[in-house]
Design a protein around this motif. Sequence first.
Motif, mmCIF file in Angstrom:
data_model
loop_
_atom_site.group_PDB
_atom_site.id
_atom_site.type_symbol
_atom_site.label_atom_id
_atom_site.label_comp_id
_atom_site.label_asym_id
_atom_site.label_seq_id
_atom_site.Cartn_x
_atom_site.Cartn_y
_atom_site.Cartn_z
ATOM 1 N N ASN A 1 31.667 27.462 40.479
ATOM 2 C CA ASN A 1 32.518 26.520 41.217
ATOM 3 C C ASN A 1 33.336 27.233 42.276
ATOM 4 N N ASN A 2 33.721 28.437 41.964
ATOM 5 C CA ASN A 2 34.736 29.135 42.726
ATOM 6 C C ASN A 2 34.264 30.570 42.913
ATOM 7 N N GLN B 1 35.736 34.057 45.014
ATOM 8 C CA GLN B 1 36.733 34.644 45.901
ATOM 9 C C GLN B 1 36.449 36.116 46.085
ATOM 10 N N ASN C 1 43.934 38.302 48.753
ATOM 11 C CA ASN C 1 42.861 37.323 48.829
ATOM 12 C C ASN C 1 42.250 37.346 50.225
ATOM 13 N N TYR D 1 38.043 32.436 50.045
ATOM 14 C CA TYR D 1 37.591 31.505 49.014
ATOM 15 C C TYR D 1 36.288 30.935 49.546
ATOM 16 N N PHE E 1 36.810 43.345 45.397
ATOM 17 C CA PHE E 1 36.368 42.622 44.208
ATOM 18 C C PHE E 1 35.831 41.242 44.583
ATOM 19 N N ASN F 1 34.283 31.659 39.135
ATOM 20 C CA ASN F 1 34.531 30.747 38.007
ATOM 21 C C ASN F 1 33.240 30.005 37.735
ATOM 22 N N GLY G 1 32.873 25.274 33.948
ATOM 23 C CA GLY G 1 33.995 25.850 33.223
ATOM 24 C C GLY G 1 35.161 24.874 33.202
ATOM 25 N N ALA G 2 35.784 24.773 32.055
ATOM 26 C CA ALA G 2 36.849 23.796 31.900
ATOM 27 C C ALA G 2 38.163 24.281 32.481
ATOM 28 N N THR G 3 38.264 25.554 32.713
ATOM 29 C CA THR G 3 39.530 26.087 33.206
ATOM 30 C C THR G 3 39.295 26.964 34.423
ATOM 31 N N ASN G 4 40.347 27.206 35.162
ATOM 32 C CA ASN G 4 40.282 28.013 36.381
ATOM 33 C C ASN G 4 40.348 29.484 36.007
ATOM 34 N N LYS G 5 39.314 29.968 35.366
ATOM 35 C CA LYS G 5 39.301 31.321 34.830
ATOM 36 C C LYS G 5 38.389 32.174 35.701
ATOM 37 N N LEU G 6 38.965 33.056 36.489
ATOM 38 C CA LEU G 6 38.165 33.925 37.341
ATOM 39 C C LEU G 6 37.627 35.106 36.542
ATOM 40 N N PHE H 1 36.012 38.714 37.122
ATOM 41 C CA PHE H 1 35.943 39.703 38.188
ATOM 42 C C PHE H 1 34.742 40.621 38.020
ATOM 43 N N PHE I 1 48.773 32.495 36.261
ATOM 44 C CA PHE I 1 47.812 33.314 35.519
ATOM 45 C C PHE I 1 48.401 34.701 35.279
ATOM 46 N N TYR J 1 46.990 38.508 34.386
ATOM 47 C CA TYR J 1 45.823 39.376 34.292
ATOM 48 C C TYR J 1 46.270 40.783 33.924
ATOM 49 N N LEU K 1 41.507 38.200 32.576
ATOM 50 C CA LEU K 1 42.513 37.161 32.424
ATOM 51 C C LEU K 1 43.059 37.183 31.009
ATOM 52 N N TYR L 1 46.521 31.510 30.997
ATOM 53 C CA TYR L 1 46.741 30.720 32.196
ATOM 54 C C TYR L 1 47.491 29.437 31.829
ATOM 55 N N GLY M 1 45.152 23.158 38.914
ATOM 56 C CA GLY M 1 44.525 24.194 38.099
ATOM 57 C C GLY M 1 43.042 23.975 37.927
ATOM 58 N N ILE M 2 42.457 23.203 38.822
ATOM 59 C CA ILE M 2 41.025 22.969 38.716
ATOM 60 C C ILE M 2 40.278 24.203 39.170
ATOM 61 N N THR M 3 39.031 24.188 38.965
ATOM 62 C CA THR M 3 38.248 25.409 39.111
ATOM 63 C C THR M 3 38.040 25.829 40.555
ATOM 64 N N THR N 1 42.328 28.414 45.039
ATOM 65 C CA THR N 1 42.473 29.811 45.432
ATOM 66 C C THR N 1 43.660 30.413 44.699
#
Lengths: 111, 116
Positions: A30-31, A33, A45, A48, A86, A90, A94-99, A101, B33, B35, B45, B48, B99-101, B104
Amino acid sequence: GIQVEQSPPDLILQEGANSTLRCNFSDSVNNLQWFHQNPWGQLINLFYIPSGTKQNGRLSATTVATERYSLLYISSSQTTDSGVYFCAVNPYGGATNKLIFGTGTLLAVQP
Amino acid sequence: DAGVIQSPRHEVTEMGQEVTLRCKPISGHNSLFWYRQTMMRGLELLIYFNNNVPIDDSGMPEDRFSAKMPNASFSTLKIQPSEPRDSAVYFCASSSGAGITTDTQYFGPGTRLTVL
């Protein structure tokens, strides 16, 4: 879980040279970066870019989501470009915004 | 905007002591978040929050670690008791939206923790 691989692991350039950094990921995302970690440790950053192409000055990035890779282009490199780059993703669904790396590309630009 | 603010920037403590790291997210951001970065494990992570509520704490290594977000402008990460293997750089990041996927994330300068 999703795997994020970056290449090359390290790179030495002369000032003024161009380079391409690659990020491969093992599943749909989904994401995505790109970050630059400078020699002082700050994570900045850059883009994106879950798909398509973006440009910001001497930097540009392209993500081909269907082929699960992203490229970061650095043109006319400067010593201030040194640091670690880097890629972070995500996973799709995925249910959460978990990056997640990647392991990074260490870039050294010599004057 | 001042960006994400973290304090302290450096912390040196002895094994067994309590350590508290602090973070102020970017104003208006409602996801935060924590990390950790080490040579061995890279960037990972820990936890969050979205709208001050912990959403995913699956990365918290063990019960010695705890995190709170009492309001939208402040969060803490606490380690009690600290151990040498906790030595790392701890980053806080924030993002806008729900907080959606696809949000940024913007990172703070980090806290370099050394546990002797």
